[in-house]
Design a protein around this motif. Structure first.
Motif, short mmCIF file in Angstrom:
data_model
loop_
_atom_site.label_atom_id
_atom_site.label_comp_id
_atom_site.label_asym_id
_atom_site.label_seq_id
_atom_site.Cartn_x
_atom_site.Cartn_y
_atom_site.Cartn_z
N ASN A 97 -10.54 32.66 1.62
CA ASN A 97 -9.78 31.48 1.62
C ASN A 97 -10.59 30.36 1.96
O ASN A 97 -9.79 29.01 2.42
CB ASN A 97 -8.64 31.74 2.65
CG ASN A 97 -9.26 31.39 4.13
OD1 ASN A 97 -10.23 31.97 4.50
ND2 ASN A 97 -8.49 30.79 5.07
N MET A 98 -11.68 30.29 1.95
CA MET A 98 -12.52 29.30 2.01
C MET A 98 -13.06 28.87 1.06
O MET A 98 -13.26 29.15 0.12
CB MET A 98 -13.71 30.06 3.14
CG MET A 98 -13.29 30.26 4.46
SD MET A 98 -14.32 30.69 5.42
CE MET A 98 -14.91 32.37 5.00
N LEU A 99 -14.05 27.81 1.08
CA LEU A 99 -14.78 27.01 -0.20
C LEU A 99 -16.06 27.21 -0.04
O LEU A 99 -16.77 26.97 0.98
CB LEU A 99 -14.42 25.60 -0.29
CG LEU A 99 -12.82 25.42 -0.51
CD1 LEU A 99 -12.63 23.71 -0.65
CD2 LEU A 99 -12.44 25.98 -1.91
N THR A 100 -16.81 27.49 -1.34
CA THR A 100 -18.24 27.42 -1.42
C THR A 100 -18.44 26.37 -2.06
O THR A 100 -17.93 25.93 -3.25
CB THR A 100 -18.66 28.97 -2.24
OG1 THR A 100 -18.51 29.98 -1.39
CG2 THR A 100 -20.14 28.79 -2.42
N PHE A 101 -19.28 25.54 -1.63
CA PHE A 101 -19.49 24.26 -2.48
C PHE A 101 -20.98 24.16 -3.02
O PHE A 101 -21.95 25.07 -2.99
CB PHE A 101 -19.98 22.93 -1.25
CG PHE A 101 -18.55 22.66 -0.55
CD1 PHE A 101 -17.94 23.21 0.35
CD2 PHE A 101 -18.11 21.31 -1.08
CE1 PHE A 101 -16.75 22.76 0.59
CE2 PHE A 101 -17.06 20.94 -0.46
CZ PHE A 101 -16.40 21.50 0.29
N GLY A 102 -20.87 23.51 -4.22
CA GLY A 102 -22.43 23.20 -5.01
C GLY A 102 -22.95 22.29 -4.15
O GLY A 102 -22.93 21.84 -3.36
N GLY A 103 -24.28 22.36 -4.74
CA GLY A 103 -25.20 21.38 -4.12
C GLY A 103 -25.04 19.97 -4.35
O GLY A 103 -25.61 18.97 -3.60
N GLY A 104 -24.10 19.36 -5.15
CA GLY A 104 -23.60 18.08 -5.31
C GLY A 104 -24.44 17.33 -6.06
O GLY A 104 -25.35 17.61 -6.66
N THR A 105 -23.68 16.17 -6.64
CA THR A 105 -24.34 15.16 -7.62
C THR A 105 -24.29 13.81 -6.84
O THR A 105 -23.19 13.47 -6.57
CB THR A 105 -23.62 15.03 -8.82
OG1 THR A 105 -23.65 16.31 -9.66
CG2 THR A 105 -24.25 13.92 -9.68
N ARG A 106 -25.61 13.43 -6.53
CA ARG A 106 -25.68 12.14 -5.81
C ARG A 106 -25.80 11.06 -6.73
O ARG A 106 -26.67 10.97 -7.69
CB ARG A 106 -27.00 11.99 -5.02
CG ARG A 106 -26.98 13.09 -4.07
CD ARG A 106 -28.45 13.67 -3.54
NE ARG A 106 -28.27 14.57 -2.61
CZ ARG A 106 -27.93 16.10 -3.03
NH1 ARG A 106 -27.40 16.31 -3.98
NH2 ARG A 106 -28.01 16.78 -1.95
N LEU A 107 -24.63 10.00 -6.57
CA LEU A 107 -24.48 9.00 -7.69
C LEU A 107 -24.69 7.70 -6.96
O LEU A 107 -24.06 7.60 -5.82
CB LEU A 107 -22.86 8.93 -8.14
CG LEU A 107 -22.40 8.18 -9.02
CD1 LEU A 107 -23.31 7.88 -10.39
CD2 LEU A 107 -21.11 8.13 -9.34
N MET A 108 -25.45 6.81 -7.44
CA MET A 108 -25.47 5.54 -7.30
C MET A 108 -25.20 4.53 -8.35
O MET A 108 -25.67 4.81 -9.43
CB MET A 108 -26.99 5.33 -6.97
CG MET A 108 -27.15 3.75 -6.38
SD MET A 108 -28.80 3.20 -6.15
CE MET A 108 -29.45 4.24 -4.66
N VAL A 109 -24.18 3.77 -7.98
CA VAL A 109 -23.87 2.89 -8.84
C VAL A 109 -24.30 1.45 -8.51
O VAL A 109 -23.94 0.86 -7.48
CB VAL A 109 -22.11 2.85 -9.25
CG1 VAL A 109 -21.84 1.59 -10.41
CG2 VAL A 109 -21.62 4.15 -9.54
N LYS A 110 -25.24 0.86 -9.61
CA LYS A 110 -25.75 -0.27 -9.44
C LYS A 110 -24.77 -1.69 -9.84
O LYS A 110 -24.36 -1.50 -11.01
CB LYS A 110 -27.07 -0.48 -9.71
CG LYS A 110 -28.13 0.61 -9.03
CD LYS A 110 -29.38 0.20 -9.70
CE LYS A 110 -30.44 1.16 -8.99
NZ LYS A 110 -31.78 0.94 -9.27
N PRO A 111 -24.71 -2.68 -8.99
CA PRO A 111 -23.94 -3.91 -9.52
C PRO A 111 -24.53 -4.77 -10.76
O PRO A 111 -25.81 -4.44 -10.81
CB PRO A 111 -23.71 -4.78 -8.14
CG PRO A 111 -24.97 -4.34 -7.52
CD PRO A 111 -25.42 -2.97 -7.64
#
Lengths: 113, 107
Positions: free
Chosen positions: B93-107
């Motif tokens: 009933n818990m969650l296993t997370f992926g390592g993530g995607t780090r997103l940077m949006v530049k103006p």
């Protein structure tokens, strides 16, 4: 109204100390959780708990223990703090026992010196 | 337990660009969720999507359960989309997370 609130937001303490982090949810959810996020942003489950069952991730040291005075609260106690315990700790809750519909708290940054 | 892998690990976009983030999981899932962690650390639940497609504004997600992957689409990206995007699959009933995607949006 904060749905899942944690206190303190920051905690700096010395090695060997015992500390607690409090978590409260006002969503009426049945299940609460603790997660640890390390410096590389990896999120790892520590515990899940409702009024019937506690599930512990087997990799969590027994120095960590959750305590739930009632359905709306799940506090995290840590004994004999170590440098490697430094991390951000997140509390979360969900409506049922299936893990669907998570709401996270804002996190507690623990620094052990 | 289930293994969750995300790609790419890092992504830099110019404001207005579109992007696709991918999540692969090692086993069939009945609970696949996407989260956004903003630069201030707050984790927000974006989608619960065990299968099919859902849309919420400029974000949409598709899960192909039979092929064990999920995609998160970000259209017309904005600087406020910056942060880390996580997908998570079930571990009991818990969650296993992926390592993530780090997103940077530049103006």
């Amino acid at each position: 109204d904060t749905a899942v609130s944690q206190t303190p937001k920051y905690l700096v303490t010395q090695m060997g100390n015992d500390k607690s982090i409090k978590c409260e949810q006002n969503l009426g959810h049945d299940t609460m959780y603790w997660y640890k996020q390390d410096s590389k942003k990896f999120l790892k489950i520590m515990f899940s708990y409702n009024n019937k069952e506690l599930i512990i991730n087997e990799t969590v040291p027994n120095r960590f223990s959750p305590k739930s005075p009632d359905k709306a609260h799940l506090n995290l106690h840590i004994n004999s703090l170590e440098l490697g315990d430094s991390a951000v700790y997140f509390c979360a809750s969900s409506p049922g026992w299936t893990g669907i519909g998570y709401t996270f708290g804002s996190g507690t940054r623990l620094t052990v010196v | 337990g289930i293994q969750v892998e995300q790609s790419p690990p890092d992504l830099i976009l110019q404001e207005g660009a579109n992007s696709t983030l991918r999540c692969n999981f090692s086993d069939s899932v009945n609970n696949l969720q996407w989260f956004h962690q903003n630069p201030w650390g707050q984790l927000i639940n974006l989608f619960y999507i065990p299968s099919g497609t859902k849309q919420n504004g400029r974000l949409s997600a598709t899960t192909v359960a039979t092929e064990r992957y999920s995609l998160l689409y970000i259209s017309s990206s904005q600087t406020t989309d910056s942060g880390v995007y996580f997908c998570a699959g079930p571990r009991g009933n818990m969650l296993t997370f992926g390592g993530g995607t780090r997103l940077m949006v530049k103006p």
